[in-house]
Design a protein around this motif. Structure first.
Motif, PDB file in Angstrom:
ATOM      1  N   GLU A   1       0.859   8.028  -4.352  1.00 55.56           N
ATOM      2  CA  GLU A   1      -0.286   6.994  -5.084  1.00 55.56           C
ATOM      3  C   GLU A   1      -1.444   5.815  -4.846  1.00 55.56           C
ATOM      4  O   GLU A   1      -2.008   5.370  -5.290  1.00 55.56           O
ATOM      5  N   GLU A   2      -0.092   4.869  -4.108  1.00 58.41           N
ATOM      6  CA  GLU A   2      -1.203   3.685  -3.906  1.00 58.41           C
ATOM      7  C   GLU A   2      -2.191   3.670  -3.053  1.00 58.41           C
ATOM      8  O   GLU A   2      -3.003   3.136  -3.180  1.00 58.41           O
ATOM      9  N   ILE A   3      -1.775   4.513  -1.800  1.00 57.03           N
ATOM     10  CA  ILE A   3      -2.932   4.617  -1.150  1.00 57.03           C
ATOM     11  C   ILE A   3      -3.813   5.119  -1.647  1.00 57.03           C
ATOM     12  O   ILE A   3      -5.320   4.869  -1.151  1.00 57.03           O
ATOM     13  N   SER A   4      -3.713   6.293  -2.423  1.00 54.36           N
ATOM     14  CA  SER A   4      -4.510   6.593  -3.581  1.00 54.36           C
ATOM     15  C   SER A   4      -5.812   5.678  -3.680  1.00 54.36           C
ATOM     16  O   SER A   4      -6.693   5.451  -4.681  1.00 54.36           O
ATOM     17  N   ALA A   5      -5.080   4.475  -4.409  1.00 53.65           N
ATOM     18  CA  ALA A   5      -6.465   3.873  -5.228  1.00 53.65           C
ATOM     19  C   ALA A   5      -7.052   2.784  -4.386  1.00 53.65           C
ATOM     20  O   ALA A   5      -8.296   2.330  -4.440  1.00 53.65           O
ATOM     21  N   ILE A   6      -7.133   3.058  -3.107  1.00 55.35           N
ATOM     22  CA  ILE A   6      -7.346   2.126  -1.980  1.00 55.35           C
ATOM     23  C   ILE A   6      -9.263   2.702  -1.864  1.00 55.35           C
ATOM     24  O   ILE A   6      -9.551   3.696  -2.484  1.00 55.35           O
ATOM     25  N   GLY A   7     -10.100   2.363  -2.459  1.00 59.70           N
ATOM     26  CA  GLY A   7     -11.866   2.497  -2.227  1.00 59.70           C
ATOM     27  C   GLY A   7     -11.816   3.662  -2.163  1.00 59.70           C
ATOM     28  O   GLY A   7     -11.899   2.999  -0.562  1.00 59.70           O
TER      29      GLY A   7
ATOM     30  N   ASP B   1      -7.121  -1.637   8.092  1.00 56.61           N
ATOM     31  CA  ASP B   1      -5.338  -1.129   8.529  1.00 56.61           C
ATOM     32  C   ASP B   1      -4.905  -2.248   7.572  1.00 56.61           C
ATOM     33  O   ASP B   1      -3.330  -1.833   6.536  1.00 56.61           O
ATOM     34  N   GLU B   2      -5.482  -3.557   6.814  1.00 54.51           N
ATOM     35  CA  GLU B   2      -5.043  -4.115   5.486  1.00 54.51           C
ATOM     36  C   GLU B   2      -4.226  -4.095   4.477  1.00 54.51           C
ATOM     37  O   GLU B   2      -3.560  -4.110   3.878  1.00 54.51           O
ATOM     38  N   ALA B   3      -5.408  -3.053   4.203  1.00 54.15           N
ATOM     39  CA  ALA B   3      -5.181  -2.643   3.163  1.00 54.15           C
ATOM     40  C   ALA B   3      -4.567  -1.094   2.536  1.00 54.15           C
ATOM     41  O   ALA B   3      -3.489  -1.350   2.160  1.00 54.15           O
ATOM     42  N   VAL B   4      -4.098  -0.977   3.472  1.00 53.25           N
ATOM     43  CA  VAL B   4      -3.402   0.429   4.045  1.00 53.25           C
ATOM     44  C   VAL B   4      -1.990  -0.213   4.208  1.00 53.25           C
ATOM     45  O   VAL B   4      -1.072   0.173   2.760  1.00 53.25           O
ATOM     46  N   ARG B   5      -1.501  -1.197   4.344  1.00 49.12           N
ATOM     47  CA  ARG B   5      -0.573  -2.078   4.876  1.00 49.12           C
ATOM     48  C   ARG B   5       0.195  -2.291   3.352  1.00 49.12           C
ATOM     49  O   ARG B   5       1.096  -2.740   3.122  1.00 49.12           O
ATOM     50  N   ALA B   6      -0.674  -3.307   2.602  1.00 47.39           N
ATOM     51  CA  ALA B   6      -0.237  -3.422   1.085  1.00 47.39           C
ATOM     52  C   ALA B   6      -0.351  -2.963  -0.186  1.00 47.39           C
ATOM     53  O   ALA B   6       0.501  -3.159  -0.294  1.00 47.39           O
ATOM     54  N   ALA B   7      -1.249  -1.239   0.223  1.00 45.90           N
ATOM     55  CA  ALA B   7      -0.639  -0.755  -0.071  1.00 45.90           C
ATOM     56  C   ALA B   7       1.200   0.194  -0.391  1.00 45.90           C
ATOM     57  O   ALA B   7       1.510   0.520  -1.114  1.00 45.90           O
ATOM     58  N   VAL B   8       1.252   0.146   1.069  1.00 43.21           N
ATOM     59  CA  VAL B   8       2.292   0.476   1.478  1.00 43.21           C
ATOM     60  C   VAL B   8       3.271   0.283   0.670  1.00 43.21           C
ATOM     61  O   VAL B   8       4.299   0.020  -0.012  1.00 43.21           O
TER      62      VAL B   8
ATOM     63  N   TYR C   1       7.345   0.047   0.851  1.00 47.67           N
ATOM     64  CA  TYR C   1       7.623   0.927   2.508  1.00 47.67           C
ATOM     65  C   TYR C   1       7.805  -0.295   2.870  1.00 47.67           C
ATOM     66  O   TYR C   1       6.780  -1.215   3.427  1.00 47.67           O
ATOM     67  N   GLU C   2       7.345   0.559   4.670  1.00 49.82           N
ATOM     68  CA  GLU C   2       7.209  -0.570   5.716  1.00 49.82           C
ATOM     69  C   GLU C   2       5.834   0.382   6.366  1.00 49.82           C
ATOM     70  O   GLU C   2       6.349   1.078   6.846  1.00 49.82           O
ATOM     71  N   PHE C   3       5.585  -0.257   6.493  1.00 46.04           N
ATOM     72  CA  PHE C   3       4.041   0.554   7.331  1.00 46.04           C
ATOM     73  C   PHE C   3       4.078  -0.330   9.144  1.00 46.04           C
ATOM     74  O   PHE C   3       4.844  -1.033   9.146  1.00 46.04           O
TER      75      PHE C   3
END
Length: 88
Positions: free
Chosen positions: A40-46, A70-77, A82-84
């Motif tokens: 859900e969190e990663i899906s919110a990335i444009g 990668d920083e956008a994915v890290r922030a979503a995780v 959880y830990e990226f």
């Protein structure tokens, strides 16, 4: 489909048509709820078209319109709790 190595991480990026597929390692997922929270969190990335998280392996596969930061994915995780651990 073509594969390209990311010069920064050495991880492979698969490109199919106009879509990019990246796989990330995420620590701490243990169940379907965890998979859903991360997805859900990663899906919110444009630009993200689909996300598949697998708790058993800790891998998250993301299909997007372009390579993701990668920083956008890290922030979503992180937001999901959880830990990226980086790209696979």
């Amino acid at each position: 489909m073509t594969s390209q190595a990311d010069p920064r991480s050495g991880a492979a990026t698969d490109v199919t048509g106009d879509r990019v597929t990246l796989t990330y390692q995420v620590s701490g997922m243990t169940c379907g709820h965890c998979e859903g929270a991360v997805s859900e969190e990663i899906s919110a990335i444009g630009g993200v078209a689909s996300v598949k998280a697998v708790a058993a392996t800790g891998q998250v596969t993301v299909v997007s319109d372009a390579a993701l930061d990668d920083e956008a994915v890290r922030a979503a995780v992180d937001e999901a709790g959880y830990e990226f651990a980086g790209r696979v």
